[in-house]
Design an enzyme around this catalytic site. Sequence first.
Site, PDB file in Angstrom:
ATOM      1  N   SER B   8      47.540  42.224  31.499  1.00 11.48           N
ATOM      2  CA  SER B   8      46.880  43.433  32.408  1.00 11.48           C
ATOM      3  C   SER B   8      45.457  43.572  32.179  1.00 11.48           C
ATOM      4  CB  SER B   8      47.823  44.470  32.392  1.00 11.48           C
ATOM      5  OG  SER B   8      47.643  44.916  30.917  1.00 11.48           O
ATOM      6  N   GLY B   9      45.351  43.161  30.832  1.00 12.60           N
ATOM      7  CA  GLY B   9      43.782  43.408  30.161  1.00 12.60           C
ATOM      8  C   GLY B   9      44.014  44.597  29.393  1.00 12.60           C
ATOM      9  N   SER B  13      49.882  43.602  26.493  1.00 12.45           N
ATOM     10  CA  SER B  13      50.142  41.865  27.013  1.00 12.45           C
ATOM     11  C   SER B  13      49.432  41.084  26.389  1.00 12.45           C
ATOM     12  CB  SER B  13      49.920  42.182  28.681  1.00 12.45           C
ATOM     13  OG  SER B  13      48.602  42.589  28.731  1.00 12.45           O
ATOM     14  N   CYS B 102      57.083  48.270  40.946  1.00 12.51           N
ATOM     15  CA  CYS B 102      55.881  47.194  40.654  1.00 12.51           C
ATOM     16  C   CYS B 102      56.861  46.097  39.416  1.00 12.51           C
ATOM     17  CB  CYS B 102      54.973  47.684  39.932  1.00 12.51           C
ATOM     18  SG  CYS B 102      53.648  46.311  39.321  1.00 12.51           S
ATOM     19  N   GLY B 126      54.195  42.538  27.995  1.00 10.75           N
ATOM     20  CA  GLY B 126      53.946  43.327  27.136  1.00 10.75           C
ATOM     21  C   GLY B 126      54.804  44.590  27.089  1.00 10.75           C
ATOM     22  N   CYS B 199      48.144  53.370  38.604  1.00 14.77           N
ATOM     23  CA  CYS B 199      46.990  52.512  38.602  1.00 14.77           C
ATOM     24  C   CYS B 199      46.359  52.460  39.700  1.00 14.77           C
ATOM     25  CB  CYS B 199      47.354  51.067  38.043  1.00 14.77           C
ATOM     26  SG  CYS B 199      48.232  50.194  39.271  1.00 14.77           S
TER      27      CYS B 199
END
Lengths: 399, 356
Positions: B8-9, B13, B102, B126, B199
């Site tokens: 995800s950044g 994760s 999601c 993650g 998000c």
Amino acid sequence: MYLDHAATTVVRAEALAAFTTASHVTGNAASMHAAGRHARRLLEDARESIAASLGCRADEVVLTSGGTEADTLAVQGVFRARHRADPRRRRILLSAVEHPAVRNAAETLVVEGAEVVVLPVDSGGRVDVGATAQRILADGGPATIALLGCMWANNEVGTIQPIAELGGLAAQYRVPMHVDAVQAATTIPVSAHQAGVTTMAISGHKVGAPIGVGVLTVRAGTDLVAPTPGGGQESGRRGGTVSVALALALAGALRTTVATRADEGARLGRLRADLIDGLLRGCPGAHLSGAGDPRHNLPSIAHLTFPGCDSEDLLLLLDRLAIAASTGSACRSGVHDPSPVLQAMRQPEDHARGAVRFSLGHTTTRADIDAVVRAMPGVVVQARAARRAHASAELVGTR
Amino acid sequence: MRVMAAMSGGVDSAVAAARAVDAGHDVTGVHLALSRAEAGGGRARARGCCSVADAHDARRAADALDIPFYVWDLAERFATDVIDDFADAYAAGRTPNPCIRCNERIKFSALLDRAVALGFEALVTGHYARRTVEADGPALHRATDAAKDQSYVLSTVRRDRLAMAMFPLGDADSKADVRAEADRRGLSVAAKPDSHDICFIPDGHTAGWLSRRHGAAPGPIVDTSGAEVGRHDGSYRFTIGQRRGLALDRPAPDGRPRYVLAIRPVDRTVVVGDRDASATTELRATSPSWLADVPSVGQQVSVQMRAHGTAVPAVVDDVAGEYVVVRTSTSLRAIAAGQTLAIYLDDRVLGGATLT
């Protein structure tokens, strides 16, 4: 297997040697002292060599940071000079398949009064010369044209444009024409003094120089308003200290490119033909984009579509096999946009979805081509399965 | 194993992918582009889990691990399966959980299916949860760190998909440990703040987002006797159990705070009243998804209704293919339809269903 030479090619040994040698030289070519004079001499040596390779005079060579800057300088520089001299000149005629460097430079001029007119292409991506003549004469005629622009050959599918005919129109109607020769220069003859051509853009790293240098050739007598005036370098056409080492590297790369171009073009043409033949045989349903006649397509680019696949999946699977290829179109943060080039060629959207551009270069061998031909059938089968999994997940997910 | 790591950044994760590399797997990183609207918008959007800046951070983490990295555009799927679902649920008077949707429909469906078709054998994420293999097959358990446990948001993932999931952070002692590990590994996201917001609503203002989406739909706020005690701009802005932001004209006769007890989109009415009026011990939920054998009636379990809520002892009262009913040992308040009811046996997740 590196088959993305159209993105950037392997630096040529002579370019690297020239670059490293010249990098030891201290001196700003604009300085008056001995060090400056030495740098200036090397720079002008490079400029003369580049001019000879491109078929123009040394004072017509403007060194830039690359192809994009050369394109921007031509489009913005010529438009501003001509529009200021005569405000009726507002139209910029561009082929529908121009590189974003040209297209976006023109779009920035809309707020200054420019009107971008798109020249249609046929299903092979080749500009329609008759339609171009009509567009020139329409809407106030040649007197309202600031610039005509068409690339020498397309970067995505490799179609070679009718530059002689378009140049003829430009000369006949006395309008300046900019040619982006960034992809073409590597494998087919290009000339800055081609009839009707006013400016021509070249990128160093497509011909084997390091990334970071390019050229715009500007016909003597052409007025340009420099987007980056700076300290008046390059005869006021491009400000900023010129990299002597990069200029020498580009000169070396271009010399080799031009000296070997005929043989190299023929060699790559044979490899391309075998690649296409092998892929069309091995991957049922696949088809080639670009000019159908290989004489009208760069020998370095083979753009194929594999129906039922997603480009991203094909490229991931190829990457896993150490085969580097691409779609040839722009991506933003890793996400591919629909290709404007394929849209202009009126290809169905589904075609663009499974497109891969293989681009060949001076280090490409028959073994590379054979490896791709062997690998691709399995890759296509797996990518199709991935797309099907994707599609069925869509049905499950939406309830 | 050839595995795909969803990146995800964020720090979790990235460390999960790193641990998968350490475990000897052949890891490929993928970042999901879930919102195209702000592509090209630079770093304007720093929060959330799908911005351009996050894609960059994920790419840098993959670079540090020296693994292949790709960005997959699943924005269309996300828009229909998660964002539309979210907006529709509120419009119907329910309280959705988009992270669960999601996981269920994007990460462990669209992403996993594509990965499997491309030859990947597992999906690494993650999440703080543990996946084990029990006598009856793959099983999902709470994380070692109870404070970070995310098994709740995975409770509706299909069992055949869970079988291909890897959660390397499931046995992490704490988030602080994971951050320290990221720092030790030289991952630049080590100090990146956690994302807390939904998000696709980066400003965190859900009611405002829903108002823009649904437009004004004013109606009355009534008490349990039916008397109007205020007005609202749209019943979709409310969630069961909500106390703040009601802006009532008249105080309750007993002076006690009032809570949203019911949302009736049909006549645009929001019902408020004393919190105890909503107390119940019976929880009904629909569309159960099981990560174990279907529990039998009378089985002692515990249930959880919020991502960071506490588990409550309960007994299975009724269960069938399309629904499950549990009875809790203590009465609960403010049960919001649309929320996920996760059912546990000790630390193991038995399944998840949607409260009605």
